[in-house]
Design a protein around this motif. Sequence first.
Motif, short mmCIF file in Angstrom:
data_model
loop_
_atom_site.label_atom_id
_atom_site.label_comp_id
_atom_site.label_asym_id
_atom_site.label_seq_id
_atom_site.Cartn_x
_atom_site.Cartn_y
_atom_site.Cartn_z
N VAL A 186 0.86 -1.19 0.00
CA VAL A 186 0.00 0.00 0.00
C VAL A 186 0.90 1.23 0.00
CG1 VAL A 186 -1.71 1.27 1.38
CG2 VAL A 186 -1.80 -1.22 1.28
N THR A 187 0.44 2.33 -0.58
CA THR A 187 1.22 3.57 -0.53
C THR A 187 0.44 4.66 0.20
OG1 THR A 187 0.38 4.31 -2.69
CG2 THR A 187 2.44 3.08 -2.66
N ILE A 188 1.17 5.42 0.99
CA ILE A 188 0.61 6.53 1.76
C ILE A 188 1.43 7.78 1.44
CG2 ILE A 188 0.13 7.41 4.08
CD1 ILE A 188 0.16 4.44 5.02
N PRO A 189 0.81 8.86 0.97
CA PRO A 189 1.56 10.07 0.68
C PRO A 189 2.39 10.51 1.89
CG PRO A 189 -0.70 10.28 -0.10
CD PRO A 189 -0.64 9.02 0.72
N GLY A 190 3.63 10.90 1.61
CA GLY A 190 4.52 11.28 2.69
C GLY A 190 5.43 10.15 3.13
N SER A 191 5.37 9.00 2.45
CA SER A 191 6.19 7.84 2.83
C SER A 191 6.87 7.22 1.62
CB SER A 191 5.32 6.77 3.52
OG SER A 191 4.53 7.32 4.54
N SER A 192 7.13 8.00 0.59
CA SER A 192 7.58 7.44 -0.69
C SER A 192 8.88 6.66 -0.58
CB SER A 192 7.72 8.55 -1.74
OG SER A 192 8.60 9.56 -1.28
N LEU A 193 9.84 7.16 0.20
CA LEU A 193 11.12 6.45 0.30
C LEU A 193 10.98 5.18 1.12
CD1 LEU A 193 13.72 7.24 -1.11
CD2 LEU A 193 12.12 9.14 -0.90
N TYR A 194 10.15 5.21 2.15
CA TYR A 194 9.88 4.01 2.92
C TYR A 194 9.22 2.95 2.04
CZ TYR A 194 7.87 1.02 6.58
OH TYR A 194 7.52 -0.04 7.37
N HIS A 195 8.24 3.38 1.25
CA HIS A 195 7.57 2.44 0.35
C HIS A 195 8.54 1.89 -0.69
CE1 HIS A 195 3.71 3.09 2.11
NE2 HIS A 195 3.62 4.34 1.73
N ALA A 196 9.44 2.71 -1.17
CA ALA A 196 10.41 2.24 -2.16
C ALA A 196 11.22 1.07 -1.61
CB ALA A 196 11.35 3.38 -2.57
N THR A 197 11.59 1.15 -0.32
CA THR A 197 12.37 0.06 0.27
C THR A 197 11.51 -1.17 0.53
OG1 THR A 197 12.04 0.86 2.56
CG2 THR A 197 13.94 1.71 1.35
N LYS A 198 10.28 -0.97 0.97
CA LYS A 198 9.44 -2.12 1.30
C LYS A 198 8.91 -2.82 0.06
CE LYS A 198 9.97 -1.98 5.72
NZ LYS A 198 10.78 -3.04 6.36
N TRP A 199 8.52 -2.04 -0.96
CA TRP A 199 8.12 -2.69 -2.21
C TRP A 199 9.32 -3.40 -2.83
CZ3 TRP A 199 3.52 -1.66 -5.59
CH2 TRP A 199 2.45 -1.14 -4.86
N GLY A 200 10.50 -2.81 -2.71
CA GLY A 200 11.70 -3.44 -3.25
C GLY A 200 12.04 -4.73 -2.56
N ILE A 201 11.99 -4.74 -1.23
CA ILE A 201 12.37 -5.96 -0.51
C ILE A 201 11.32 -7.05 -0.71
CG2 ILE A 201 11.33 -5.50 1.77
CD1 ILE A 201 14.81 -7.00 0.99
N GLU A 202 10.06 -6.67 -0.91
CA GLU A 202 9.04 -7.69 -1.18
C GLU A 202 9.27 -8.36 -2.53
OE1 GLU A 202 5.07 -7.50 -0.12
OE2 GLU A 202 5.38 -6.43 1.76
N GLY A 203 9.62 -7.57 -3.53
CA GLY A 203 9.92 -8.16 -4.83
C GLY A 203 11.13 -9.07 -4.76
N PHE A 204 12.14 -8.65 -4.04
CA PHE A 204 13.34 -9.45 -3.85
C PHE A 204 13.02 -10.77 -3.16
CE2 PHE A 204 16.85 -10.62 -0.96
CZ PHE A 204 17.86 -10.86 -1.89
N MET A 205 12.28 -10.69 -2.04
CA MET A 205 12.01 -11.89 -1.27
C MET A 205 11.07 -12.85 -1.98
SD MET A 205 13.90 -11.95 1.37
CE MET A 205 13.15 -13.47 1.94
N GLU A 206 10.10 -12.31 -2.71
CA GLU A 206 9.19 -13.20 -3.44
C GLU A 206 9.96 -14.00 -4.49
OE1 GLU A 206 5.10 -12.93 -6.09
OE2 GLU A 206 5.39 -11.54 -4.41
N THR A 207 10.95 -13.37 -5.10
CA THR A 207 11.78 -14.06 -6.09
C THR A 207 12.71 -15.07 -5.43
OG1 THR A 207 11.77 -12.02 -7.39
CG2 THR A 207 13.32 -13.72 -8.05
N VAL A 208 13.36 -14.66 -4.34
CA VAL A 208 14.27 -15.56 -3.62
C VAL A 208 13.52 -16.81 -3.15
CG1 VAL A 208 15.65 -15.81 -1.51
CG2 VAL A 208 15.92 -13.78 -2.95
N ALA A 209 12.28 -16.62 -2.70
CA ALA A 209 11.50 -17.77 -2.23
C ALA A 209 11.39 -18.85 -3.29
CB ALA A 209 10.11 -17.30 -1.79
#
Length: 289
Positions: free
Chosen positions: A139-162
């Motif tokens: 989910v994205t919340i205005p005012g948290s763009s950099l936090y979301h960038a890291t969390k969306w990134g790590i989710e894509g990484f982990m889903e692939t690693v799995a």
Amino acid sequence: MKTWFITGISSGFGRLMTEKLLTTGDRVAGTLRDLSAADDLKAQYGDRLWLAALDLTHTGEIRPTADAAWAAMGHIDVVVSNAGYGLLGAAEEVTDEQVRHQINTNLIGSIQLVRAVLPHMREQGHGRILQVSSLGGQVTIPGSSLYHATKWGIEGFMETVAQEVAVFGIGCTIVEPGSARTGFRNRSARVGPRIPAYDASPSRRINDILDDTSLHSPGDPGKMVDAMIASVVEEPAPLRLTLGSDSYQHITRALSTRLAQLQAQRDLACSTDCADRGNSPRFFQSDES
């Protein structure tokens, strides 16, 4: 009895998990930036708690720390990539240094931790990795763009690693807690300098939430940690673990909206194929249609 490797055990989920595991007889290899923050636990549990100082932004120290943990503990059943924090403020407001630190901690640090532990788990032929993300990974919340960038990134990484490591007996779970009473919002979050023009932006709402200390998050961190611990015996490993009613509601709404937007573009998407369609590369195991 299991042996765990947990990053960020000085507070929040990491501290609660460490306390619960040690109380029930498990062993923990824990990392934190300031070793003195775990002096009380070390005094109480002795050799069942191995400690190392680690700042995930110092990426060159991650692999040696993981190697030392395995050497000290003999084997490790579960790795919990927990260390991280939130950087809040509009994308234009946060500083370059804040951007680098957020990405180096939440994304690059977490990636390098997983890369460091995988050789050990492959060699022992089993293991479970819990990557703590948040509802902000879906989910994205205005005012948290950099936090979301890291969390969306790590989710894509982990889903692939799995998918890459299941053949080695290694399971991966992405944990998506909602807002919890851990101090994440009022203690560990960092905020960018305010630009007055953004007072008219929806991003300012996140600042208002931080400023309002009367607000109480719905999530019970103890119950969330219990759910994380319980998940490691599930077979197969759940790819995602959604915790908190707010996380469930917001993720459901976000996924439903994205699916509706995707389905509205079906005809357009298909119209951009070559006339003969060719032979699609079989990257995915599921049927393509």
